[in-house]
Motif scaffolding. Structure first.
Motif, PDB file in Angstrom:
ATOM      1  N   TYR A 270      -5.549 -16.837   4.324  1.00  0.00           N
ATOM      2  CA  TYR A 270      -4.627 -15.727   4.103  1.00  0.00           C
ATOM      3  C   TYR A 270      -4.533 -14.824   5.330  1.00  0.00           C
ATOM      4  O   TYR A 270      -3.486 -14.244   5.616  1.00  0.00           O
ATOM      5  CB  TYR A 270      -5.062 -14.911   2.887  1.00  0.00           C
ATOM      6  CG  TYR A 270      -4.994 -15.686   1.578  1.00  0.00           C
ATOM      7  CD1 TYR A 270      -3.825 -16.328   1.213  1.00  0.00           C
ATOM      8  CD2 TYR A 270      -6.081 -15.752   0.722  1.00  0.00           C
ATOM      9  CE1 TYR A 270      -3.747 -17.036   0.018  1.00  0.00           C
ATOM     10  CE2 TYR A 270      -6.016 -16.444  -0.471  1.00  0.00           C
ATOM     11  CZ  TYR A 270      -4.848 -17.086  -0.823  1.00  0.00           C
ATOM     12  OH  TYR A 270      -4.763 -17.779  -2.002  1.00  0.00           O
ATOM     13  N   PHE A 271      -5.639 -14.680   6.040  1.00  0.00           N
ATOM     14  CA  PHE A 271      -5.608 -13.887   7.275  1.00  0.00           C
ATOM     15  C   PHE A 271      -4.713 -14.550   8.321  1.00  0.00           C
ATOM     16  O   PHE A 271      -4.125 -13.856   9.160  1.00  0.00           O
ATOM     17  CB  PHE A 271      -7.021 -13.712   7.828  1.00  0.00           C
ATOM     18  CG  PHE A 271      -7.792 -12.600   7.170  1.00  0.00           C
ATOM     19  CD1 PHE A 271      -7.449 -11.279   7.391  1.00  0.00           C
ATOM     20  CD2 PHE A 271      -8.859 -12.885   6.336  1.00  0.00           C
ATOM     21  CE1 PHE A 271      -8.158 -10.242   6.790  1.00  0.00           C
ATOM     22  CE2 PHE A 271      -9.583 -11.861   5.734  1.00  0.00           C
ATOM     23  CZ  PHE A 271      -9.231 -10.540   5.952  1.00  0.00           C
ATOM     24  N   ARG A 272      -4.618 -15.872   8.280  1.00  0.00           N
ATOM     25  CA  ARG A 272      -3.730 -16.560   9.226  1.00  0.00           C
ATOM     26  C   ARG A 272      -2.278 -16.170   8.968  1.00  0.00           C
ATOM     27  O   ARG A 272      -1.493 -15.972   9.908  1.00  0.00           O
ATOM     28  CB  ARG A 272      -3.910 -18.070   9.098  1.00  0.00           C
ATOM     29  CG  ARG A 272      -3.184 -18.873  10.180  1.00  0.00           C
ATOM     30  CD  ARG A 272      -3.474 -20.356  10.071  1.00  0.00           C
ATOM     31  NE  ARG A 272      -4.898 -20.622  10.248  1.00  0.00           N
ATOM     32  CZ  ARG A 272      -5.705 -21.058   9.279  1.00  0.00           C
ATOM     33  NH1 ARG A 272      -5.227 -21.284   8.070  1.00  0.00           N
ATOM     34  NH2 ARG A 272      -6.979 -21.269   9.500  1.00  0.00           N
ATOM     35  N   ASP A 273      -1.927 -16.009   7.691  1.00  0.00           N
ATOM     36  CA  ASP A 273      -0.566 -15.586   7.351  1.00  0.00           C
ATOM     37  C   ASP A 273      -0.300 -14.165   7.866  1.00  0.00           C
ATOM     38  O   ASP A 273       0.772 -13.873   8.414  1.00  0.00           O
ATOM     39  CB  ASP A 273      -0.390 -15.641   5.834  1.00  0.00           C
ATOM     40  CG  ASP A 273       0.983 -15.178   5.384  1.00  0.00           C
ATOM     41  OD1 ASP A 273       1.963 -15.872   5.695  1.00  0.00           O
ATOM     42  OD2 ASP A 273       1.060 -14.121   4.726  1.00  0.00           O
ATOM     43  N   VAL A 274      -1.287 -13.280   7.706  1.00  0.00           N
ATOM     44  CA  VAL A 274      -1.143 -11.909   8.205  1.00  0.00           C
ATOM     45  C   VAL A 274      -1.031 -11.913   9.724  1.00  0.00           C
ATOM     46  O   VAL A 274      -0.226 -11.171  10.314  1.00  0.00           O
ATOM     47  CB  VAL A 274      -2.332 -11.040   7.751  1.00  0.00           C
ATOM     48  CG1 VAL A 274      -2.202  -9.625   8.309  1.00  0.00           C
ATOM     49  CG2 VAL A 274      -2.424 -10.996   6.236  1.00  0.00           C
ATOM     50  N   SER A 275      -1.826 -12.740  10.377  1.00  0.00           N
ATOM     51  CA  SER A 275      -1.782 -12.829  11.832  1.00  0.00           C
ATOM     52  C   SER A 275      -0.418 -13.303  12.322  1.00  0.00           C
ATOM     53  O   SER A 275       0.098 -12.816  13.344  1.00  0.00           O
ATOM     54  CB  SER A 275      -2.885 -13.774  12.334  1.00  0.00           C
ATOM     55  OG  SER A 275      -2.894 -13.860  13.734  1.00  0.00           O
ATOM     56  N   ASP A 276       0.187 -14.235  11.594  1.00  0.00           N
ATOM     57  CA  ASP A 276       1.530 -14.707  11.962  1.00  0.00           C
ATOM     58  C   ASP A 276       2.553 -13.580  11.857  1.00  0.00           C
ATOM     59  O   ASP A 276       3.428 -13.434  12.714  1.00  0.00           O
ATOM     60  CB  ASP A 276       1.946 -15.880  11.069  1.00  0.00           C
ATOM     61  CG  ASP A 276       1.142 -17.135  11.352  1.00  0.00           C
ATOM     62  OD1 ASP A 276       0.541 -17.212  12.440  1.00  0.00           O
ATOM     63  OD2 ASP A 276       1.100 -18.023  10.479  1.00  0.00           O
ATOM     64  N   HIS A 277       2.450 -12.782  10.796  1.00  0.00           N
ATOM     65  CA  HIS A 277       3.375 -11.653  10.641  1.00  0.00           C
ATOM     66  C   HIS A 277       3.174 -10.623  11.749  1.00  0.00           C
ATOM     67  O   HIS A 277       4.140 -10.037  12.254  1.00  0.00           O
ATOM     68  CB  HIS A 277       3.171 -11.003   9.271  1.00  0.00           C
ATOM     69  CG  HIS A 277       3.679 -11.829   8.139  1.00  0.00           C
ATOM     70  ND1 HIS A 277       3.496 -11.477   6.817  1.00  0.00           N
ATOM     71  CD2 HIS A 277       4.361 -13.005   8.120  1.00  0.00           C
ATOM     72  CE1 HIS A 277       4.051 -12.382   6.036  1.00  0.00           C
ATOM     73  NE2 HIS A 277       4.571 -13.328   6.810  1.00  0.00           N
ATOM     74  N   LEU A 278       1.906 -10.409  12.126  1.00  0.00           N
ATOM     75  CA  LEU A 278       1.631  -9.470  13.201  1.00  0.00           C
ATOM     76  C   LEU A 278       2.219  -9.964  14.517  1.00  0.00           C
ATOM     77  O   LEU A 278       2.763  -9.173  15.312  1.00  0.00           O
ATOM     78  CB  LEU A 278       0.125  -9.250  13.336  1.00  0.00           C
ATOM     79  CG  LEU A 278      -0.304  -8.197  14.353  1.00  0.00           C
ATOM     80  CD1 LEU A 278       0.118  -6.815  13.890  1.00  0.00           C
ATOM     81  CD2 LEU A 278      -1.814  -8.243  14.579  1.00  0.00           C
ATOM     82  N   ALA A 279       2.109 -11.264  14.762  1.00  0.00           N
ATOM     83  CA  ALA A 279       2.705 -11.827  15.978  1.00  0.00           C
ATOM     84  C   ALA A 279       4.218 -11.626  15.995  1.00  0.00           C
ATOM     85  O   ALA A 279       4.805 -11.342  17.044  1.00  0.00           O
ATOM     86  CB  ALA A 279       2.364 -13.313  16.075  1.00  0.00           C
ATOM     87  N   ARG A 280       4.826 -11.734  14.829  1.00  0.00           N
ATOM     88  CA  ARG A 280       6.273 -11.499  14.746  1.00  0.00           C
ATOM     89  C   ARG A 280       6.616 -10.057  15.102  1.00  0.00           C
ATOM     90  O   ARG A 280       7.587  -9.788  15.829  1.00  0.00           O
ATOM     91  CB  ARG A 280       6.760 -11.824  13.332  1.00  0.00           C
ATOM     92  CG  ARG A 280       8.215 -11.467  13.082  1.00  0.00           C
ATOM     93  CD  ARG A 280       8.576 -11.660  11.626  1.00  0.00           C
ATOM     94  NE  ARG A 280       9.821 -10.985  11.277  1.00  0.00           N
ATOM     95  CZ  ARG A 280      10.281 -10.858  10.040  1.00  0.00           C
ATOM     96  NH1 ARG A 280       9.602 -11.373   9.033  1.00  0.00           N
ATOM     97  NH2 ARG A 280      11.410 -10.215   9.810  1.00  0.00           N
ATOM     98  N   VAL A 281       5.819  -9.104  14.612  1.00  0.00           N
ATOM     99  CA  VAL A 281       6.066  -7.695  14.933  1.00  0.00           C
ATOM    100  C   VAL A 281       5.913  -7.459  16.428  1.00  0.00           C
ATOM    101  O   VAL A 281       6.715  -6.750  17.050  1.00  0.00           O
ATOM    102  CB  VAL A 281       5.112  -6.783  14.137  1.00  0.00           C
ATOM    103  CG1 VAL A 281       5.307  -5.325  14.544  1.00  0.00           C
ATOM    104  CG2 VAL A 281       5.333  -6.945  12.645  1.00  0.00           C
TER     105      VAL A 281
END
Length: 371
Positions: A270-281
């Motif tokens: 689940y942290f990988r999903d959050v990390s992907d969203h952060l990379a998008r930001v």
């Protein structure tokens, strides 16, 4: 499951009347809530931290495979208010220092048997019209301290209330059964989702500035100077946004990829999903910064072109005025023998020559686009 949790957070937010000033509980001026969870289900009632911790540790000792933990929420505690909790949970002195001192850099650090995570919260400051002094983003801070059987969340700032997040998590007991690391993930996901919302709102301001810069009257007079101020203000606010987001890249990536003692293996993906969203930001912020640089350069170029056009007009009119000035200057000299000085038709002829000369010069400047 994560998608359902996000929907629940949004619904909880809509039910919340005031997120900036949560109600104080009788547990103390800084304690917002103190709740125990057993197998993902919230225990009835609210009790002091000592009692809540005693209950969950008793349950975990009776069932070694249990997932009971206590979640304590604080809002801007003082050092004295936090000292008692630090002694109760045996927190490292550096953890206490990071927890009570706001404005820390976003990070994830392990101290002994606890994990400390600092997140910068970002909110969009609503404004009717963007000016050179408008505040675009507001920042706060959330600190999450997780142990084997406890979570302590500390919030600083006027926004980023975790009440709706707690309500949303309680609707997904299976997630809470994974222990304190599920709360850490939920907070990280909540913060990064707010980043996405703010990034979309900032894009609207950038679009408005871009439209104004390339409008018909852009680059002229006070309008042009005002647009430059708005662009610089957006760049300053974007820099503050970037300072909150960029430092989280490496910590979240490590939580997603590297095994950690206090992070349940089921939570790590689940942290990988959050990390992907952060990379998008981060990508959006970098794109916005580049776009604002381009808009600023285009605006300065427009200002330069407008000034050059004004200078050409001034030069053209000066050239036209130079003809009568020269003729009048010649005939204004006090010499006795000036040609045609006593001629009857001298005055109208000189005026005619001046008029024709000015007309020809004006026609030439108009043909060349100077006037």
């Amino acid at each position: 499951m994560i998608r359902n949790l996000r929907r629940a957070v949004r619904r909880a937010y809509r039910r919340t009347v005031d997120l900036s000033h949560p109600a104080r509980s009788p547990l103390g001026s800084a304690v917002v809530n103190c709740v125990g969870y057993t197998d993902g289900v919230r225990q009835a009632g609210s009790c002091p931290a000592e009692e809540a911790l005693r209950r969950v540790r008793k349950e975990n000792s009776a069932d070694p495979a249990g997932s009971s933990f206590v979640w304590i929420g604080l809002h801007e505690p003082t050092h004295e208010e936090f000292t008692g909790l630090a002694e109760l949970f045996g927190l490292h002195p550096l953890t206490v220092e990071d927890a009570v001192n706001a404005h820390s850099r976003p990070k994830v650090v392990r101290y002994d048997d606890t994990l400390l995570a600092v997140f910068k919260t970002v909110g969009y400051a609503e404004h009717d019209q963007l000016t050179a002094t408008s505040q675009v983003v507001e920042t706060g801070e959330i600190t999450v301290i997780t142990g084997r059987d406890f979570v302590i969340t500390i919030r600083y700032g006027r926004h980023g209330s975790l009440g709706p997040l707690r309500e949303a998590l309680e609707t997904v007991p299976d997630q809470l059964t994974k222990g304190p690391s599920s709360v850490l993930h939920a907070v990280a996901d909540f913060v990064v989702d707010e980043y996405l919302a703010v990034a979309d709102a900032v894009q609207d301001d950038i679009d408005a500035v871009e439209t104004a810069v390339f409008s018909e009257h852009a680059g002229r007079g006070d309008v042009g100077r005002g647009e430059a101020g708005r662009i610089y203000q957006l760049k300053r606010e974007l820099l503050e946004f970037k300072r909150a987001v960029s430092p989280l890249n490496r910590p979240l990536e490590s939580l997603a990829t590297q095994p950690a003692l206090l992070i349940a293996p089921e939570i790590r993906p689940y942290f990988r999903d959050v990390s992907d969203h952060l990379a998008r930001v981060n990508e959006q912020i970098n794109e916005y910064d580049s776009l604002l640089d381009s808009i600023l350069q285009a605006h300065l170029a427009q200002m330069t072109v407008a000034q050059n056009e004004d200078m050409r007009k001034i030069t053209a009119w000066a050239a036209i005025v130079a003809v009568p000035t020269m003729v009048c200057g010649v005939y204004g000299m006090n010499f006795e023998h000036v040609p045609e000085l006593r001629w009857t038709y001298g005055y109208p002829v000189v005026l005619g020559v001046i008029a024709v000369s000015c007309f020809v010069i004006h026609r030439g400047f108009r043909r060349n686009g100077w006037l």
